[in-house]
Design an enzyme around this catalytic site. Structure first.
Site, PDB file in Angstrom:
ATOM      1  N   ASP A 172     -12.819   6.131   2.702  1.00  0.00           N
ATOM      2  CA  ASP A 172     -11.254   6.083   2.762  1.00  0.00           C
ATOM      3  C   ASP A 172     -11.075   7.147   3.194  1.00  0.00           C
ATOM      4  O   ASP A 172     -10.669   8.197   2.952  1.00  0.00           O
ATOM      5  CB  ASP A 172     -11.502   4.984   2.241  1.00  0.00           C
ATOM      6  CG  ASP A 172      -9.191   5.227   1.677  1.00  0.00           C
ATOM      7  OD1 ASP A 172      -8.586   5.730   2.881  1.00  0.00           O
ATOM      8  OD2 ASP A 172      -8.214   4.717   0.998  1.00  0.00           O
ATOM      9  N   ASP A 224       0.758  -0.962  -0.088  1.00  0.00           N
ATOM     10  CA  ASP A 224      -0.152   0.033   0.147  1.00  0.00           C
ATOM     11  C   ASP A 224       1.168   1.343   0.028  1.00  0.00           C
ATOM     12  O   ASP A 224       1.381   1.479   0.940  1.00  0.00           O
ATOM     13  CB  ASP A 224      -1.076   0.050   1.456  1.00  0.00           C
ATOM     14  CG  ASP A 224      -1.791   1.155   1.025  1.00  0.00           C
ATOM     15  OD1 ASP A 224      -1.581   1.938   0.515  1.00  0.00           O
ATOM     16  OD2 ASP A 224      -1.986   1.163   2.311  1.00  0.00           O
ATOM     17  N   LYS A 266       2.673  11.622  -3.699  1.00  0.00           N
ATOM     18  CA  LYS A 266       1.371  10.447  -4.466  1.00  0.00           C
ATOM     19  C   LYS A 266       0.707  11.864  -4.614  1.00  0.00           C
ATOM     20  O   LYS A 266      -0.069  11.087  -5.740  1.00  0.00           O
ATOM     21  CB  LYS A 266       1.026   9.625  -3.059  1.00  0.00           C
ATOM     22  CG  LYS A 266       0.580   8.521  -4.569  1.00  0.00           C
ATOM     23  CD  LYS A 266      -0.420   8.292  -3.021  1.00  0.00           C
ATOM     24  CE  LYS A 266      -1.288   7.058  -3.304  1.00  0.00           C
ATOM     25  NZ  LYS A 266      -2.060   6.171  -2.687  1.00  0.00           N
ATOM     26  N   GLU A 308      -7.169   0.630  -4.883  1.00  0.00           N
ATOM     27  CA  GLU A 308      -7.548   0.598  -3.599  1.00  0.00           C
ATOM     28  C   GLU A 308      -8.710  -0.483  -2.562  1.00  0.00           C
ATOM     29  O   GLU A 308      -8.593  -0.968  -1.603  1.00  0.00           O
ATOM     30  CB  GLU A 308      -7.129   2.250  -2.678  1.00  0.00           C
ATOM     31  CG  GLU A 308      -4.871   2.546  -2.874  1.00  0.00           C
ATOM     32  CD  GLU A 308      -5.037   3.861  -2.807  1.00  0.00           C
ATOM     33  OE1 GLU A 308      -5.643   4.660  -2.100  1.00  0.00           O
ATOM     34  OE2 GLU A 308      -4.036   3.825  -3.301  1.00  0.00           O
TER      35      GLU A 308
END
Ligand code: AMP
Length: 599
Positions: free
Chosen positions: A193, A9, A71, A170
């Site tokens: 999330d 992850d 990211k 994800e």
């Protein structure tokens, strides 16, 4: 070397790595026993870059040489990053048309180099824990990541020494970790999330053991960091901001299980200070921030054409969902208690590890599939969008079409790769552009095959081949378009809103192209065989051609269509003459061809 495949992850805030051991997915810890590795890299003035928790501690002290949240930058070009989303602490070089770069003193880094450093640390920690080398990996990315962002993530993995077996979404990984692949067919799952820096909501459907993403929404700048910042602003202690930050984060975490906390701050100018915070006070500050996730959840439900009551499961992902206030909001919003059976900050890594296990043969019976969020195609003559892979196609997928040239003696064909739902090329996003050269020939003779292939990682490769010479080009798309979930929605909404105009514009363009082709052909035919027509025949053709020319100026499709038909009628005799002439010529060439060559 072993056949292990690790699951990773690669998070905005934290990253994790896991492996299948004796049929179970386990997450691996570093030498200090920590399973969460902050996705932070600090570049000291001299020596090697520092990665993880040690780098995270430098973030407050030396912000300009400490990179976090890389990211958010990966796979983007200058114009893709709005100034308000540019990290404030370290310098990001934004140039239109150019990939983003991170400036640390006199050196520039690509965002994926930062990810590579994080991945290298995860690899080294995993190898130390397992006492063997690992070379293959599955890496997760947000569901809305576009081609360029997925490619850059894959490249980062490869630069860290991994063979990247799969890039998976994800929310799909999280659903696997919660064991939802065992649900009945057609189950609907919401994945909520909320991490340190980003919020995502995804609605998945399980269909014959396959997860499909029905809708996603979110905000790449909403998360626990916003709560931390608001707490720092409220904290009245006379200490440095970085000290306040460490303090409020600790308090926030403890308040997930306690109702009030007191934290002593030792040795500030000789005296002890105390920081006190109650859960009520924290919730008052956090509520407006958490509330912002509501509209995204409602939008994702609307997009997937589902009501909250249609959902079979709501699962939580991201450290912030440990907060009771977040769980309460999710329960209220979806009218059901969320499933909290997994550690929310480990679910994605666990799912990636399970997927790795499936790929390495350590686990069986689950297939994962995703779909293309938007149609992919190329621009054709007249500025039209020609779809090659329609939206919602299940990947991996391969499709192709043949094209020809529209102009005489054309030497090259420009292949412009588009993504979107609009009929006119200009209304869609350009993913990339390249040229294929070929031998000049009269228009309509060249044959160019264009093939699109999207692999299991969602990465698009475009192949164009001149079928005559076999010359070909293969282009993996590197340019970026920020296909955020919101942009995808906006594109679809626009295409519906403009469906009628778009369609009539397409019909008009196609009719106009036909007219232009006919006018050129008629002109050429008149030169060849015009003399053999009667004056009346010739006159009728000229009037027909004139009406086509006038109709082209009007943008009235029915009129132009009628003019095309009339001209077509008027040229029947001329066409017959041309065919006759061509046959005569063919007969002469054939007889010439039998004659011996002169030397
Ligand atoms: P992630 O990006 O999933 O690693 O989530 C990180 C965010 O979750 C940060 O804002 C953390 O402060 C927050 N977080 C982690 N643990 C807790 C906890 N026990 N209670 C509240 N927030 C937490």
């Amino acid at each position: 070397m072993t056949d292990d495949i690790v699951g990773i992850d690669l998070g905005t805030t934290n990253s994790l790595i896991g492996v299948m051991e004796a049929g179970f997915p386990i997450l691996l810890a570093d030498a200090n026993g920590a399973r969460l590795t902050p996705s932070v890299v600090h570049f000291p003035e001299t020596g090697e870059p520092v990665v993880g928790a040690a780098a995270s501690r430098m973030r407050a002290r030396q912000p300009q040489s400490t990179v976090y949240s890389a990211k958010r930058l990966i796979g983007l070009r200058g114009e893709d990053l709005p100034p308000e989303h540019t990290p404030a602490d370290y310098r990001v070089v934004r140039q239109t048309g150019q990939p983003l770069r991170i400036q640390i003193r006199d050196r520039q880094y690509a965002p994926e180099e930062i990810s590579t450093l994080v991945l290298k640390k995860l690899k080294a920690d995993a190898e130390a824990a397992l006492e063997r080398t690992v070379a293959r990996a599955v890496i997760t990315v947000p569901a809305y990541f576009n081609d360029a962002q997925r490619n850059a993530t894959k490249a980062a993995g490869e630069a860290a020494g991994f063979t990247v077996e799969r890039i998976i979404n994800e929310p799909t990984a999280a659903a696997l970790a919660y064991g939802l692949d065992k649900l009945e067919a057609k189950s609907k799952i919401a994945v909520y999330d909320l991490g340190g820096g980003t919020f995502d909501i995804s609605i998945l459907e399980l269909d014959n053991g396959v997860f499909q993403v029905l809708a996603t929404s979110g905000d790449t700048h909403l998360g626990g960091d916003d709560v931390d910042e608001a707490l720092v602003a409220e904290c009245g202690l006379l200490i440095a901001d970085w000290q306040k930050r460490e303090l409020v984060i600790e308090a926030k975490h403890r308040l997930s299980t306690e109702m009030s906390v007191r934290i002593d701050v030792p040795f500030v100018e000789g005296k002890n200070l105390t920081y006190e915070l109650t859960r009520d006070a924290l919730e008052k500050i956090a509520r407006p921030i958490i509330q912002r996730t509501r509209t995204h959840c409602l939008r994702a439900l609307t997009d997937s054409k589902l009501a909250a009551a249609d959902l079979d499961e709501v699962i939580l992902v991201g450290g912030m969902t440990r907060m009771p206030l977040v769980r309460q909001l999710v329960a209220d919003l979806f009218g059901r208690e969320p499933n909290i059976s997994q550690n929310p900050d480990e679910a994605v890594a666990l799912g990636a590890t399970i997927q790795a296990g499936i790929l390495s043969g350590a686990l069986r019976d689950v297939v994962l599939l995703d779909v293309t969020p938007l149609s992919l195609g190329i621009e054709t003559f007249g500025g039209l969008m020609n779809v090659i892979i329609p939206r919602n196609s299940t990947i991996p997928v391969k499709a192709g079409e043949m094209f020809t040239t529209a102009v005489n003696q054309q030497r090259a064909m420009k292949i412009k790769v588009l993504q979107g739902e609009r009929e006119m090329a200009a209304d869609n996003w350009t993913l990339g552009e390249f040229e294929l050269e070929f031998q000049p020939a009269p228009k309509g003779i060249a044959r160019v095959g264009v093939q699109f292939e999207i692999d299991a990682n969602g990465i698009l490769q475009v192949l164009a081949r001149d079928t005559k010479t076999g010359a070909e080009k293969v282009v993996a798309l590197t340019s970026a378009v920020d296909a955020s979930d919101e942009a995808v929605e906006a594109m679809i909404a626009d295409s519906l809103e403009h469906a009628f105009e778009d369609m009539s514009e397409r019909v008009w363009t196609e009719t106009r192209l036909k007219s232009e082709e006919m006018l050129a052909a008629v002109e050429q035919a008149l030169q060849l065989a015009g003399k053999r027509l009667t004056a009346a025949e010739r006159d009728r053709i000229e009037q027909g051609a004139n009406e086509v020319r006038r109709a082209i100026q009007t943008h009235e499709t029915p009129r132009l269509k009628a003019a095309n038909a009339a001209l077509n009628d008027a040229t029947q005799v001329l066409a017959a003459l041309i065919v006759e002439q061509a046959m005569k010529e063919a007969a002469t060439t054939a007889s010439q061809a039998t004659m011996p060559k002169m030397r």
